[in-house]
Motif scaffolding. Structure first.
Motif, PDB file in Angstrom:
ATOM      1  N   LEU A 113      41.959  29.640  36.150  1.00  0.00           N
ATOM      2  CA  LEU A 113      41.722  28.376  35.444  1.00  0.00           C
ATOM      3  C   LEU A 113      40.224  28.113  35.300  1.00  0.00           C
ATOM      4  CD1 LEU A 113      44.043  25.521  36.733  1.00  0.00           C
ATOM      5  CD2 LEU A 113      43.611  26.186  34.372  1.00  0.00           C
ATOM      6  N   LEU A 114      39.490  28.293  36.396  1.00  0.00           N
ATOM      7  CA  LEU A 114      38.051  28.016  36.374  1.00  0.00           C
ATOM      8  C   LEU A 114      37.348  28.916  35.358  1.00  0.00           C
ATOM      9  CD1 LEU A 114      37.452  27.625  40.224  1.00  0.00           C
ATOM     10  CD2 LEU A 114      37.518  25.791  38.511  1.00  0.00           C
ATOM     11  N   TYR A 115      37.714  30.194  35.348  1.00  0.00           N
ATOM     12  CA  TYR A 115      37.086  31.107  34.380  1.00  0.00           C
ATOM     13  C   TYR A 115      37.486  30.757  32.948  1.00  0.00           C
ATOM     14  CZ  TYR A 115      34.481  34.208  37.434  1.00  0.00           C
ATOM     15  OH  TYR A 115      33.551  34.712  38.301  1.00  0.00           O
ATOM     16  N   ALA A 116      38.743  30.410  32.744  1.00  0.00           N
ATOM     17  CA  ALA A 116      39.181  30.049  31.387  1.00  0.00           C
ATOM     18  C   ALA A 116      38.444  28.804  30.913  1.00  0.00           C
ATOM     19  CB  ALA A 116      40.691  29.813  31.367  1.00  0.00           C
ATOM     20  N   MET A 117      38.242  27.845  31.815  1.00  0.00           N
ATOM     21  CA  MET A 117      37.500  26.633  31.448  1.00  0.00           C
ATOM     22  C   MET A 117      36.040  26.977  31.165  1.00  0.00           C
ATOM     23  SD  MET A 117      39.183  23.950  34.187  1.00  0.00           S
ATOM     24  CE  MET A 117      38.001  22.637  33.838  1.00  0.00           C
ATOM     25  N   LYS A 118      35.443  27.773  32.036  1.00  0.00           N
ATOM     26  CA  LYS A 118      34.058  28.189  31.838  1.00  0.00           C
ATOM     27  C   LYS A 118      33.882  28.860  30.472  1.00  0.00           C
ATOM     28  CE  LYS A 118      30.974  31.908  33.229  1.00  0.00           C
ATOM     29  NZ  LYS A 118      31.175  33.353  33.111  1.00  0.00           N
ATOM     30  N   GLU A 119      34.817  29.728  30.105  1.00  0.00           N
ATOM     31  CA  GLU A 119      34.662  30.490  28.870  1.00  0.00           C
ATOM     32  C   GLU A 119      34.803  29.610  27.634  1.00  0.00           C
ATOM     33  OE1 GLU A 119      33.675  33.601  28.585  1.00  0.00           O
ATOM     34  OE2 GLU A 119      33.563  33.795  30.766  1.00  0.00           O
TER      35      GLU A 119
ATOM     36  N   PHE B  49      33.413  45.517  58.856  1.00  0.00           N
ATOM     37  CA  PHE B  49      32.452  45.504  57.748  1.00  0.00           C
ATOM     38  C   PHE B  49      33.155  45.814  56.416  1.00  0.00           C
ATOM     39  CE2 PHE B  49      29.558  47.084  61.197  1.00  0.00           C
ATOM     40  CZ  PHE B  49      28.477  46.252  61.024  1.00  0.00           C
ATOM     41  N   GLY B  50      34.471  45.945  56.419  1.00  0.00           N
ATOM     42  CA  GLY B  50      35.181  46.549  55.292  1.00  0.00           C
ATOM     43  C   GLY B  50      35.458  45.600  54.143  1.00  0.00           C
ATOM     44  N   GLU B  51      34.414  45.056  53.553  1.00  0.00           N
ATOM     45  CA  GLU B  51      34.598  44.132  52.435  1.00  0.00           C
ATOM     46  C   GLU B  51      33.625  44.456  51.297  1.00  0.00           C
ATOM     47  OE1 GLU B  51      34.677  40.002  53.648  1.00  0.00           O
ATOM     48  OE2 GLU B  51      36.609  40.368  54.614  1.00  0.00           O
ATOM     49  N   GLN B  52      33.965  43.981  50.111  1.00  0.00           N
ATOM     50  CA  GLN B  52      33.031  44.016  48.990  1.00  0.00           C
ATOM     51  C   GLN B  52      31.925  43.051  49.363  1.00  0.00           C
ATOM     52  OE1 GLN B  52      30.648  43.808  46.613  1.00  0.00           O
ATOM     53  NE2 GLN B  52      31.680  41.994  45.752  1.00  0.00           N
TER      54      GLN B  52
ATOM     55  N   ILE C 216      30.014  39.529  38.289  1.00  0.00           N
ATOM     56  CA  ILE C 216      29.991  40.266  37.012  1.00  0.00           C
ATOM     57  C   ILE C 216      30.907  39.592  35.994  1.00  0.00           C
ATOM     58  CG2 ILE C 216      30.660  42.433  35.887  1.00  0.00           C
ATOM     59  CD1 ILE C 216      29.688  43.919  38.408  1.00  0.00           C
ATOM     60  N   ASP C 217      32.126  39.322  36.401  1.00  0.00           N
ATOM     61  CA  ASP C 217      33.099  38.674  35.511  1.00  0.00           C
ATOM     62  C   ASP C 217      34.301  38.229  36.351  1.00  0.00           C
ATOM     63  OD1 ASP C 217      34.463  41.019  36.080  1.00  0.00           O
ATOM     64  OD2 ASP C 217      34.150  41.903  34.113  1.00  0.00           O
ATOM     65  N   ARG C 218      35.297  37.682  35.651  1.00  0.00           N
ATOM     66  CA  ARG C 218      36.483  37.183  36.362  1.00  0.00           C
ATOM     67  C   ARG C 218      37.150  38.281  37.186  1.00  0.00           C
ATOM     68  NH1 ARG C 218      41.876  37.171  36.151  1.00  0.00           N
ATOM     69  NH2 ARG C 218      41.699  38.816  34.599  1.00  0.00           N
ATOM     70  N   GLU C 219      37.279  39.476  36.586  1.00  0.00           N
ATOM     71  CA  GLU C 219      37.966  40.552  37.296  1.00  0.00           C
ATOM     72  C   GLU C 219      37.272  40.876  38.622  1.00  0.00           C
ATOM     73  OE1 GLU C 219      37.414  40.460  34.081  1.00  0.00           O
ATOM     74  OE2 GLU C 219      39.407  40.683  33.196  1.00  0.00           O
ATOM     75  N   HIS C 220      35.939  40.932  38.609  1.00  0.00           N
ATOM     76  CA  HIS C 220      35.226  41.271  39.837  1.00  0.00           C
ATOM     77  C   HIS C 220      35.275  40.119  40.844  1.00  0.00           C
ATOM     78  CE1 HIS C 220      33.711  44.487  37.248  1.00  0.00           C
ATOM     79  NE2 HIS C 220      33.373  45.123  38.344  1.00  0.00           N
ATOM     80  N   ALA C 221      35.293  38.901  40.346  1.00  0.00           N
ATOM     81  CA  ALA C 221      35.409  37.747  41.247  1.00  0.00           C
ATOM     82  C   ALA C 221      36.763  37.748  41.940  1.00  0.00           C
ATOM     83  CB  ALA C 221      35.226  36.444  40.462  1.00  0.00           C
ATOM     84  N   VAL C 222      37.814  37.919  41.149  1.00  0.00           N
ATOM     85  CA  VAL C 222      39.165  37.915  41.716  1.00  0.00           C
ATOM     86  C   VAL C 222      39.333  39.104  42.652  1.00  0.00           C
ATOM     87  CG1 VAL C 222      41.610  38.234  41.133  1.00  0.00           C
ATOM     88  CG2 VAL C 222      40.213  36.608  39.826  1.00  0.00           C
ATOM     89  N   MET C 223      38.853  40.271  42.226  1.00  0.00           N
ATOM     90  CA  MET C 223      38.975  41.450  43.077  1.00  0.00           C
ATOM     91  C   MET C 223      38.271  41.221  44.410  1.00  0.00           C
ATOM     92  SD  MET C 223      37.491  44.247  44.438  1.00  0.00           S
ATOM     93  CE  MET C 223      36.061  44.821  43.553  1.00  0.00           C
ATOM     94  N   THR C 224      37.059  40.683  44.356  1.00  0.00           N
ATOM     95  CA  THR C 224      36.297  40.464  45.594  1.00  0.00           C
ATOM     96  C   THR C 224      37.050  39.527  46.537  1.00  0.00           C
ATOM     97  OG1 THR C 224      34.177  40.831  44.493  1.00  0.00           O
ATOM     98  CG2 THR C 224      34.137  39.561  46.541  1.00  0.00           C
TER      99      THR C 224
ATOM    100  N   GLY D 229      27.152  30.549  47.934  1.00  0.00           N
ATOM    101  CA  GLY D 229      26.436  30.669  46.665  1.00  0.00           C
ATOM    102  C   GLY D 229      26.936  31.709  45.689  1.00  0.00           C
ATOM    103  N   SER D 230      28.067  32.335  45.935  1.00  0.00           N
ATOM    104  CA  SER D 230      28.618  33.293  44.965  1.00  0.00           C
ATOM    105  C   SER D 230      30.094  33.489  45.288  1.00  0.00           C
ATOM    106  CB  SER D 230      27.897  34.643  45.062  1.00  0.00           C
ATOM    107  OG  SER D 230      28.336  35.360  46.205  1.00  0.00           O
ATOM    108  N   MET D 231      30.793  34.144  44.378  1.00  0.00           N
ATOM    109  CA  MET D 231      32.212  34.425  44.618  1.00  0.00           C
ATOM    110  C   MET D 231      32.386  35.305  45.866  1.00  0.00           C
ATOM    111  SD  MET D 231      34.181  32.847  42.525  1.00  0.00           S
ATOM    112  CE  MET D 231      34.080  31.921  40.982  1.00  0.00           C
TER     113      MET D 231
END
Lengths: 384, 384
Positions: A126-132, B96-99, B107-115, B178-180
């Motif tokens: 939702l947040l990304y869709a709103m942002k876009e 330590f096993g995280e992005q 980068i984009d929604r996909e990378h945010a959700v993946m992270t 401060g970031s996803m």
């Protein structure tokens, strides 16, 4: 104004959609209908026989002439979400579309992971869709009072001003959620706050207490518009469950000592609060938090109120203190602020004997639909 | 004592695994190797040529006679995780096993959700696996100082005692990530805290600052044991990147005004901090937070220190203030506590000209491997 109600087939969402539609808002409902699927999985049914969503919206149109657009799909599917948003073009999005049961989230690892992934990813989408494409749209998100836990200090509405070592700042109120579900709401709050800060989105987080009641002006208009009412050990909430238990002669199930104090509100206040939030939107870049409840009660006090009201109706009501399946403080300080919605004009429906009578009468009417095997808690927070 | 290092093929994880192995701990590495895959995706290489993990552990055995068990797989796969845990039977798990890259997550929604899904589900799986079969095992989880953001009051180690309206409580320190990616760590912290409270697990959250340096006593023993060193705009961190930029004559890339102040530490202190946490485990039911850094610097100050050290080595170092791709306060109060690890015996390696020389010399040695096209930031926090 166009309002998309995500989760508009659910307990709060359906009542909200009709209320807003009745007041002249152009309403769309987006729902994956997964809640009906979970009922099937658990083998439970709402106390009230709820019609398929297509029948419900058709009946609403026949009765009132008002159309509610329907988008059946899942917001964790970003492509579907984007298409629905572009078709409906909402000015406000009311987001009830999450797995909302604490016990469901505590069944096992799979349900915990599903709850957090489903809720967090849906809201991120939702947040990304709103942002876009809809940066001016106002997100009204259902949080929960359960995000705060039970701190030994007063609970403010989302933020607290802290003086520390001679310096001062107003910071997000510390969170101590009590289940994997409540945790998912905390994660959401952090994500939405971030999106407002960095993308300038506008959002209102409604940290809602436990909702009781079933009838609103709109859901009471016709049997086909009736709202769902859950009494089972997984999706049933305290006061609703107590009334249904009283109606069928089942002891009221108070978990542990019953000193757990929480915020409560009538479903007629839920729908009004949503309207107040929509009608007075957050500013661009603002992440606003309202504590959405009208009264505080301990679970034990509620049980005694239901017992008294039930006795007055001639029901024989017993109270049963079960071993608490949850791990939570059973006696604690709890004092939460709830002035922001009152300041916007909320006029609460307070819990009273007459209200209990109404809910109790409703429960008595449908008592033959109750499956007693579904009442007791089956999910435990304990390690083994 | 048996210690499983999840993410043991990474920058901090590899150095930690060798350090612990060298000190007599029985060490296992569990890693999905996805970080090497992301390097391929982004088209970047670490400054240093890192050998395949199987070669690295074999070389370690040849050199020292010490075996490091290896489990290649992903902790988001619960079946794999359970099997690995039952095979290794750890007393402590270092996670330590995280992005771990903020820009990658933005980068984009996909990378945010993946992270968020990758990081949160992996840690949830660990918590459930511990609850089921290893409730006494000590989880040492890498958090980040970035969870706190930049409040206008002193940052405590995970908790703060608040006096409010005449009452007092010690509560989780308010978070403003401060970031996803940073948000994913906050979600983890909430989930782990909950697991300790309700299941009695024991965990230490190491809110780590920005790590610099590459050589530890162990990784410096042999070229095949060399640690990775990232300089690219996505995975490179401030001081490491500055030294590499100085070595190749690229202007140091300071984002915005450079007043951003953060905690920093030498990688030799990272590995020692992990050992201190393991050797002094959290109590059953305790969720303990250590702020793991040794010194605070502003980014601009760091750039000036690298410039000075570079000049002393005969390098011509320029500093370039870029438009900040991130949205963050560029001038702010920052004062974080870091006494808990010192109390346990940490003796910091402080940043100094000689250290800069060492890191700079290292960067000069491998400068021919630098791809200058990968240095500038390509990911932005801004809406459009």
């Amino acid at each position: 104004m166009k309002v998309l109600v995500i989760g508009g087939d659910g307990y709060c969402g359906w009542a909200t959609a009709l209320y807003l539609s009745n007041r002249g808002y152009e309403v769309g409902i987006l729902d994956s209908l997964v809640r009906r699927h979970w009922d099937n999985e658990l083998g439970v049914e709402t106390l009230t026989p709820i019609a398929p969503i297509h029948q419900r919206t058709q009946r609403w149109k026949d009765l009132t002439g008002k159309t509610i657009d329907l988008f059946v799909g899942d917001i964790t599917n970003y492509e579907f979400l984007q298409k629905a948003l572009h078709k409906f073009e909402p000015n406000a999005i009311v987001h009830f579309g999450e797995q909302r049961s604490a016990p469901f989230s505590m069944i096992d690892r799979e349900h915990a992971v599903m709850t957090q992934v489903n809720n967090v990813v849906g809201t991120l989408n939702l947040l990304y869709a709103m942002k876009e494409d809809f940066p001016e749209c106002h997100l009204v998100k259902l949080g929960t009072m359960g995000e705060y836990g039970t701190p030994n200090i007063d609970i403010e509405e989302g933020y607290i001003t802290i003086e520390h070592n001679g310096r001062k700042d107003t910071l997000p109120y510390p969170k101590q959620p009590g289940s994997m579900y409540h945790l998912s709401k905390v994660h959401d709050s952090h994500n939405i706050h971030f999106a407002c800060r960095i993308w300038g989105l506008r959002a209102t987080d409604l940290n809602q207490g436990v909702v009781y009641g079933v009838l609103t002006e709109e859901t009471g208009m016709d049997e086909l518009l009736i709202n769902r009412l859950d009494y089972d050990g997984v999706f049933g909430t305290a006061l609703n469950r107590f009334c249904i238990q009283a109606a069928i002669g089942h002891p009221l199930t108070v978990y542990g000592k019953g000193g757990q104090t929480r915020g409560f509100l009538d479903i007629r206040d839920t729908v009004r609060c949503i309207e107040l939030a929509i009608a007075n939107p957050a500013e661009s870049g603002e992440f606003r938090v309202f504590n959405q409840f009208t009264e505080q009660f301990s679970v034990g006090d509620l049980a005694m109120m239901v017992k008294k009201a039930g006795n007055a109706m001639g029901l024989n009501v017993e109270v049963n203190n079960l071993d608490n399946p949850r791990i939570e403080k059973e006696e604690h300080y709890f004092n939460a602020k709830n002035t922001k919605l009152l300041d916007l004009g909320l006029q609460p429906h307070y819990l009273s004997d007459s209200l209990l009578d109404s809910l109790l009468n409703f429960a008595v009417k449908y008592q033959n639909r109750v499956d007693k095997n579904q009442i007791l808690p089956k999910v435990t927070w304990h390690r083994k």
